[in-house]
Design an enzyme around this catalytic site. Structure first.
Site, PDB file in Angstrom:
ATOM      1  CG  ASP A  61      -1.836   0.595 -11.527  1.00 45.38           C
ATOM      2  OD1 ASP A  61      -0.081  -0.353 -12.554  1.00 45.38           O
ATOM      3  OD2 ASP A  61      -0.571   1.410 -11.121  1.00 45.38           O
ATOM      4  CG  ASP A  67      -6.497  -1.489  -4.121  1.00 47.06           C
ATOM      5  OD1 ASP A  67      -6.041  -1.004  -3.581  1.00 47.06           O
ATOM      6  OD2 ASP A  67      -6.608  -1.926  -4.850  1.00 47.06           O
ATOM      7  CD  GLU A  89      -3.094   4.050  -6.016  1.00 47.95           C
ATOM      8  OE1 GLU A  89      -3.126   3.119  -7.148  1.00 47.95           O
ATOM      9  OE2 GLU A  89      -3.482   4.319  -5.171  1.00 47.95           O
ATOM     10  CD  GLU A  90      -8.277   2.661  -6.349  1.00 48.03           C
ATOM     11  OE1 GLU A  90      -8.493   2.394  -7.000  1.00 48.03           O
ATOM     12  OE2 GLU A  90      -6.677   2.886  -5.722  1.00 48.03           O
ATOM     13  CG  ASP A 108      -2.285   4.997  -2.334  1.00 50.80           C
ATOM     14  OD1 ASP A 108      -3.549   3.620  -2.275  1.00 50.80           O
ATOM     15  OD2 ASP A 108      -1.009   4.372  -2.561  1.00 50.80           O
ATOM     16  CG  LEU A 110      -5.073  -0.493   1.221  1.00 53.04           C
ATOM     17  CD1 LEU A 110      -5.654  -0.686   2.178  1.00 53.04           C
ATOM     18  CD2 LEU A 110      -6.436  -1.869   0.204  1.00 53.04           C
ATOM     19  CG  ASP A 111       1.310   2.494   0.118  1.00 54.36           C
ATOM     20  OD1 ASP A 111       1.560   2.601  -1.571  1.00 54.36           O
ATOM     21  OD2 ASP A 111       2.122   2.015   0.996  1.00 54.36           O
ATOM     22  CD  GLU A 269       1.089   5.775  -4.787  1.00 57.57           C
ATOM     23  OE1 GLU A 269       1.055   4.830  -3.924  1.00 57.57           O
ATOM     24  OE2 GLU A 269       2.403   6.154  -5.896  1.00 57.57           O
TER      25      GLU A 269
END
Length: 341
Positions: A61, A67, A89-90, A108, A110-111, A269
Site C-alpha cells: 500500500d 498520511d 497504520e503508518e 488510522d 488518514l482514512d 478500522e
C-alpha cells in the site's frame, strides 16, 4: 443548535471515575489533532504536495505525504495524554508513549487518502482500549472503552461512542469547539442503499455477487424494492452517511491476490466502526462472524467487513451461511417470469 460541547459531554460522562477521566482526556486530544488536521486539509494544494507518494508499506500500500503528516499530528497530540501504547497504520509496530498511561490507542490517521487531491471527504479513525501490557492492542473489539472517527468534509464531524450509544458532533469553527448534534444516532434496521466497489464484481464469491444482484434487480427481483448504490472510497464518509440515514457497506474478501481477507484492518478500522454501528443499533460482521468477537493476531491484520443496517447485514450473513438462503433466481420464478405476473 445545542450548546453542549464535546468537553461538556465527556465531563458529564466521566465524572470522578479515574479511568473515564483518562478516556475523556484522550478523546479530547484526538479531537484537537483532528481540528488541526482539518485546517491543513482545507488549504488543499496551498498546503503543498500532500497527495505525493512518500513510500510504501510492506504489504504494498502506498503512503502519501499527508498520511505521514497526519500520523505525526496524532502522535504529538497524544503525548500529553494517558496513553501508554500507540499503534498506527503508518507504523510497523506500536510505540510506547507514556509509561504511566492507562490506555492503548490505535489509529488510522488518514482514512481515504486516495482522495486527498480530489477534494473528497477523508477521515481519522481511532480506538481506545485498556492498557494491559505489550499486547493491549490485540484485545477483541468487545473490550474497547471508546471508539470513533473524524470526518473532514464540508463539515468537520466526529462520531463517538463511549459504550453508551453513538453520538455525533460537528466542529463549530469560529469557536473551535465540537458541538453535539445527535445524542443517540440510530441506524434504521432496513435500507435501500448499499455501498460496494462494483468494479471488483468479477472477483466476488457467490454470496456477495448474489446479494448485489438482488439489489440491482430492485423491484423486479426478490427484494421487491429499488436500491441505490453509494461508494465514496473513504470508509468514514460511507459510515457517517449510514449513521445519519441508514445503509450497508461491504468490503468483502475476494479472489484477487492479497484480497482473500479483505483489505481493511481489524484493530483500527473494523473494530471502531463496528463498535459505533452496534451502539447505534446497527451491526458489523466479516460476512459471517461478529467483528467485535474476533481476537486479533497482529496489529495490521486484515478482515472482510460488512456493516450498517442490521437487517441487511444479517441477510449477507445468511447468504454466506448457505446457498439455500438465497432467493430463487431462475427466470421461471422471477417476478415477471413465466409463472409470475
Amino acid at each position: 443548535m445545542t450548546t453542549r460541547t464535546l468537553q461538556d459531554h465527556l465531563d458529564g460522562w466521566a465524572g470522578s471515575d479515574p479511568l473515564r477521566r483518562d478516556v475523556a482526556t484522550t478523546v479530547l486530544a484526538l479531537a484537537n489533532a483532528g481540528r488541526s488536521l482539518a485546517e491543513l486539509l482545507s488549504a488543499g494544494p496551498l498546503a503543498g504536495a500532500m497527495a505525493q507518494v512518500r513510500g510504501y508499506h510492506t504489504d504494498g500500500d502506498s503512503q502519501k505525504e499527508l498520511d505521514v503528516v497526519a500520523d505525526e499530528m496524532v502522535r504529538d497530540a497524544l503525548r500529553a495524554a494517558p496513553v501508554a501504547l500507540l499503534g498506527s497504520e503508518e507504523m510497523e509496530e506500536p510505540i510506547e508513549l507514556n509509561p504511566a498511561g492507562t490506555l492503548a490507542v490505535a489509529v488510522d490517521p488518514l482514512d481515504g487518502s486516495s482522495n486527498i487531491d480530489t477534494n473528497l471527504s477523508v477521515g481519522t479513525i481511532f480506538t481506545v482500549l485498556p492498557h494491559i501490557g505489550a499486547d493491549a492492542l490485540l484485545q477483541p473489539g468487545s473490550q474497547q472503552l471508546a471508539a470513533g472517527f473524524l470526518l473532514y468534509g464540508p463539515q468537520v464531524a466526529l462520531a463517538l461512542t463511549l459504550g453508551m450509544g453513538t453520538h455525533l458532533f460537528v466542529l463549530d469553527r469560529p469557536f473551535g469547539q465540537f458541538r453535539l448534534i445527535e445524542a443517540e444516532a440510530q441506524v434504521p434496521a432496513e435500507t435501500s442503499e448499499y455501498a460496494i466497489n462494483s468494479s471488483n464484481a468479477r472477483h466476488w464469491d457467490r454470496a456477495v455477487r448474489s446479494y448485489v444482484e438482488d439489489c440491482l434487480t430492485g423491484s423486479e427481483g426478490p427484494r421487491d424494492r429499488d436500491f441505490n448504490t453509494r461508494w465514496v472510497a473513504s470508509m468514514v464518509a460511507d459510515a457517517y452517511r449510514i449513521l445519519v440515514r441508514g445503509g450497508i457497506y461491504l468490503y468483502p474478501g475476494d479472489a484477487r491476490r492479497g484480497y482473500g481477507q479483505g483489505r481493511l484492518r481489524l484493530v483500527y478500522e473494523a473494530n471502531p466502526i463496528a463498535f459505533l454501528m452496534e451502539q447505534a443499533q446497527g451491526a458489523a460482521t466479516d460476512g459471517l462472524q461478529r467483528i467485535l468477537d474476533i481476537v486479533p493476531e497482529s496489529l495490521h491484520q486484515r478482515v472482510p467487513l460488512v456493516f450498517g443496517s442490521r437487517g441487511e447485514v444479517e441477510r449477507v450473513s445468511r447468504y454466506n451461511q448457505s446457498a439455500s438462503n438465497m432467493p430463487e433466481r431462475s427466470p421461471l420464478f422471477g417476478r415477471r417470469g413465466l409463472l409470475r405476473a
